[in-house]
Design a protein around this motif. Structure first.
Motif, PDB file in Angstrom:
ATOM      1  N   PRO A  53      -3.914   7.602  10.105  1.00 44.97           N
ATOM      2  CA  PRO A  53      -2.734   6.821   9.735  1.00 44.97           C
ATOM      3  C   PRO A  53      -2.718   5.446  10.405  1.00 44.97           C
ATOM      4  N   GLU A 110       2.753  -0.356  11.060  1.00 43.06           N
ATOM      5  CA  GLU A 110       3.917  -1.210  10.929  1.00 43.06           C
ATOM      6  C   GLU A 110       4.638  -1.214  12.271  1.00 43.06           C
ATOM      7  N   LEU A 125       8.827   3.267   8.217  1.00 43.99           N
ATOM      8  CA  LEU A 125       7.665   2.816   7.471  1.00 43.99           C
ATOM      9  C   LEU A 125       8.083   2.256   6.114  1.00 43.99           C
ATOM     10  N   LYS A 142      -0.693   7.628   4.393  1.00 40.41           N
ATOM     11  CA  LYS A 142       0.362   6.685   4.735  1.00 40.41           C
ATOM     12  C   LYS A 142       0.040   6.052   6.082  1.00 40.41           C
ATOM     13  N   GLY A 143       0.526   4.842   6.275  1.00 38.87           N
ATOM     14  CA  GLY A 143       0.374   4.197   7.572  1.00 38.87           C
ATOM     15  C   GLY A 143       1.321   4.817   8.582  1.00 38.87           C
ATOM     16  N   ILE A 144       1.402   4.197   9.753  1.00 39.24           N
ATOM     17  CA  ILE A 144       2.282   4.741  10.780  1.00 39.24           C
ATOM     18  C   ILE A 144       3.169   3.621  11.327  1.00 39.24           C
ATOM     19  N   ALA A 145       4.429   3.964  11.571  1.00 34.94           N
ATOM     20  CA  ALA A 145       5.360   2.998  12.150  1.00 34.94           C
ATOM     21  C   ALA A 145       5.389   3.173  13.657  1.00 34.94           C
ATOM     22  N   THR A 199       0.265  12.484  13.535  1.00 37.00           N
ATOM     23  CA  THR A 199       1.148  11.633  14.332  1.00 37.00           C
ATOM     24  C   THR A 199       0.866  11.846  15.810  1.00 37.00           C
TER      25      THR A 199
END
Lengths: 470, 398
Positions: free
Chosen positions: B153, B158, B163, B173-176, B218
């Motif tokens: 991720p 971000e 996100l 998905k990316g990671i916040a 995560t």
């Protein structure tokens, strides 16, 4: 070993629990004694009976904002700012009013379906009166007739404004409403042509609303010429277009596919959806018979359809509120939860609504989901800043020093009521089974066994990924 | 583990825990190991930044005619050429411009523009057409297309609490990450740690499996980001603003060698319908000073050549001001690029045409998806048609 209780031996309570997870916002422990002897059929009847009456949201009593805007000199900065602020406050109040209604009502099936239609007919309006009006239309017709619902939604100021039909005039058609009507509200992509959109947009010319927020047919702006739509020709009006779309069986299939994904499984089963669509189509788009059919179908209780849907953020928040009798000193904290989890009521991401399912989940939303329940149950602190909604930018532009929000949940769970509601002789594992939809696996069993008290067990169980499913 | 710990810690859900001191920091990567690892930084200005008062077309009289009370007077401007100039609040960017680290693309937009904030932002974040609704973001689809190589991720980060849709793909998905230490400690609460440890294998393809997979990712990403980023001590000076802090975090991530391809940061407050001069000026100052500090930091650390920054806003504003000393929602806008390897430095194309308007709005000349296509093809090295579907032609700014 399949997840969930094996189909043949799924006991009556497991079925009732599943029914309430999907047709409502979860089962409360104090209903255990009352419901565990109920047959599915009786439970379904009871669900419909308690949702018989439609209790409208009545926070706003008049279209005040519009009158205010009329009076206000819009060029006056201060007045405009106050006007915007008042509007935003009303939107918040409306959001919380609906959350409270979902959290306290007996009419759970109705509210669950309002939430479905809220997403199906996704709409944004800056006018809270229009928003409330549309929400009440969706509530009144939530279990009624789809055609009536569709017509009333299409003629609501919120939707007319949102999809620019106020600008749709003879000679200057605006196709926005006609396009979304077909693509998102009724029949779906691939079942109409661009020409169908153009022609039907002409039929909706003149549909608008007045200052009182009432639908008006502005005859002077209506194009009453002949149109050819989906192979039929005539001097069609908007109502005729809707009739023609509903004559297509595909519309029933489209609606039922969405219902199936909301109530049963992310992955539609063609045979089940078609059976639903037959009922909807042959029953003149009456919704209740279709819902009753789903809730009493054997396949609804099949293991593959149990405990496998990801709760929407609203499902999660409302479910917590209901199961643990939460009161908030500062209810706006619930809106922070909505923002952190990505579902703010009345603020769908676009006209297609929230995509749902796995789309709810990313690293940060999952961490918030795992923490929010225990935080609420323990009056913990939520540290959250998050992004403003784009529509709030005008307000934000006027605020030079915005501080990071750190909010104490300031919530109280009524543990006494929760504990008192557990019938005598109920084991910890049985309490756990009421709280969690998926099968209790060996890891969770050890959580249950090792926990010192029911209270600490509950706090741990609501912090598991399993609690995110229904 | 003591189960009472969990009850205690959940009462303090905000990650007030200190990072365990026994964890040994990773060895810092040698800088030659890092060079060549390209990264893209996207800065989103939310609210619809008024591009005409950002990069001011002072050479065109129409600008002054249409903006009687909010036009910026010539002596105050920082001139870039004989047509366009920087808003004085962007003074910090002049040095970058002079060094050839800045490029301005004028008149960027898309067909049938939407003037609603949320819809237009949706269009920019998903790279959709204006009559199309996508549930995945363009960076998310980049992650999907690329997931055989980069399956973590943290390939897209971000710097925020939540996100954005832009970073959500269908498979990945990316990671916040607002604060790596906080994310780390949140994921290390004993109860979560135990859940993760108990579920490291046998993950099903169903939704429960997906939740555990996300949780485990995560957990390990938080560790990786925390352990890697803390090996780098920021020496550069940054302004004391939240936005500058976010860019400072990005620089720290880049300089510490985080294997992240895309960073995403946003700054809001640009919806200036009233008394625009002060409001926009304040935000532009925050923006300009932070970006200048960021670019200089990267220059210092030798990573500027591997970094490309793109700034956009969901739309520009109308050419003519309104009666409240502000501007209303418009269409085409400028996009600002920064980096050490810009092909075309300075002003990329002609200043916006203020004569030929579409109902009072600028006409777009460059589709924003051509810019995305360039970033994908030439900077992130993926074929843009796997992300943008319709296959947009790449430009030559890098």
């Amino acid at each position: 070993m399949p997840r969930g209780l094996s189909y043949s031996v799924m006991n009556s309570l497991a079925r009732i629990k599943h029914l309430y997870a999907r047709a409502g916002f979860g089962l409360n422990v104090d209903k255990l004694a009352q419901y565990q002897r109920l047959s599915v059929k009786h439970a379904v009847d009871e669900l419909f009976r308690s949702s018989d009456f439609s209790q409208p949201l009545s926070l706003l009593t008049a279209n005040q904002t519009y009158q205010m805007a009329d009076r206000a000199d819009k060029t006056d900065t201060l007045t405009r700012k106050m006007f915007l602020q008042e509007q935003r406050q009303q939107e918040k109040d409306l959001n919380l009013a609906w959350l409270n209604q979902m959290s306290s009502t007996e009419a759970v099936l109705r509210e669950k379906m309002v939430l479905f239609w809220h997403n199906h007919f996704a709409c944004r309006t800056q006018n809270p009166w229009y928003a409330q009006q549309l929400n009440n239309i969706q509530r009144d017709n939530a279990l009624g007739n789809f055609k009536t619902l569709l017509l009333q939604v299409s003629q609501s100021p919120a939707m007319l404004q949102f999809l620019n039909n106020q600008q749709n005039r003879k000679g200057h058609p605006n196709e926005n409403f006609a396009r979304e009507l077909m693509e998102l509200f009724t029949i779906g992509r691939g079942n109409y042509t661009e020409q169908d959109i153009k022609e039907s947009a002409r039929a909706f010319t003149g549909w608008g609303f007045n200052n009182k927020g009432e639908f008006v047919m502005r005859a002077g702006q209506h194009d009453d010429g002949s149109k050819t739509f989906m192979g039929q020709s005539g001097n069609f009006k908007g109502e005729d277009i809707i009739d023609i779309i509903l004559q297509k069986k595909q519309t029933a299939v489209f609606i039922c596919t969405k219902l199936y994904r909301y109530l049963v499984n992310d992955t539609p089963d063609k045979a089940h959806v078609n059976a639903m669509a037959d009922l909807l189509y042959n029953g003149n788009y009456e919704l209740s018979p279709v819902l009753k059919y789903v809730f009493t179908a054997d396949w609804f209780y099949a293991p593959a359809n149990v405990g496998n849907l990801i709760k929407s953020p609203i499902d999660l928040i409302v479910g917590l509120n209901r199961q643990f009798y939460i009161t908030y000193n500062n209810p706006e904290v619930m809106m922070q939860f909505e923002r952190a989890l990505g579902q703010v009521l009345f603020y769908p991401p676009n006209v297609a609504g929230w995509p749902g399912g796995k789309n709810w989940i990313d690293s940060s939303s999952l961490m918030y989901r795992l923490k929010i329940p225990s935080t609420v149950l323990n009056n913990g602190i939520i540290d959250f800043h998050g992004k403003a909604d784009p529509e709030d930018e005008a307000l934000l532009a006027g605020m030079p020093n915005r501080k990071q929000v750190k909010t104490q949940a300031q919530s109280t769970a009524d543990w006494d009521k929760f504990l008192a509601g557990i019938p005598k002789g109920t084991t910890k594992e049985q309490v756990a089974e009421v709280l969690l939809s998926p099968e209790i696996n060996s890891n969770l069993k050890s959580v249950i066994v090792q926990s010192g008290s029911i209270k600490s067990m509950v706090v741990e169980l609501v912090s598991t990924p399993e609690y995110q499913l229904c | 583990m003591k189960r009472r710990d969990f009850l205690k810690s959940s009462a303090l859900a905000s990650g007030v825990f200190l990072i365990p001191s026994f964890l040994k920091p990773f060895e810092a990567m040698a800088s030659n190991e890092l060079s060549g690892f390209k990264n893209l930084v996207i800065i989103q200005l939310s609210g619809g930044n008024d591009g005409l008062n950002t990069i001011v077309p002072y050479g065109n009289d129409i600008y002054y005619q249409k903006r009687k009370t909010i036009a910026i007077k010539q002596p105050d401007l920082i001139k870039l050429n004989d047509m366009q100039a920087l808003n004085p609040n962007l003074a910090a960017l002049k040095e970058l411009y002079d060094q050839g680290w800045m490029s301005i693309i004028n008149s960027v937009g898309y067909p049938n523009p939407d003037r609603s904030h949320f819809r237009s932002m949706d269009i920019w974040q998903t790279a959709s057409a204006s009559d199309q609704f996508l549930t995945t973001g363009w960076i998310g689809r980049y992650l999907d297309a690329n997931c055989a190589v980069n399956k973590n991720p943290y390939t897209a980060v971000e710097v925020d609490d939540t996100l954005s849709l832009a970073l959500k793909g269908s498979k990945m998905k990316g990671i916040a990450v607002q604060n790596p230490g906080k994310l780390y400690s949140n994921t290390r609460e004993p109860f979560f740690k135990e859940l993760v440890n108990e579920h490291n294998d046998n993950l099903n393809e169903d939704n429960l499996g997906y939740l555990y997979k996300t949780m485990i990712e995560t957990y390990s990403s938080a560790d990786y980001i925390q352990q890697t980023s803390k090996t780098y001590q920021t020496k550069a000076e940054y302004p004391q603003t939240a936005f500058a802090n976010q860019l400072k975090s990005v620089a720290k991530f880049i300089n510490s060698g985080l294997k992240t391809r895309v960073y995403y940061v946003s700054l809001s407050g640009f919806d200036t319908h009233t008394t625009q001069i002060n409001q926009q000026g304040r935000q532009l100052k925050v923006y300009g000073e932070a970006v200048a500090a960021f670019i200089k930091d990267l220059k210092q650390s030798g990573r500027l050549d591997d970094t490309l920054v793109m700034t956009f806003s969901e739309f520009g504003r109308r050419v003519e001001q309104n009666a409240s000393d502000g501007t209303d929602h418009g269409t085409a806008n400028n996009v600002m690029l920064f980096g050490g390897k810009l092909n075309k430095q300075g002003i990329y194309n002609n200043a916006p045409n203020l004569t030929q308007l579409d109902n009072g709005d600028l006409k777009y000349e460059i589709d924003f998806r051509n810019i995305y296509a360039t970033l994908l093809d030439k900077w992130l090295n993926v074929n843009n048609s796997t992300v943008l579907n319709s296959g947009f032609r790449a430009m030559d700014f890098v």
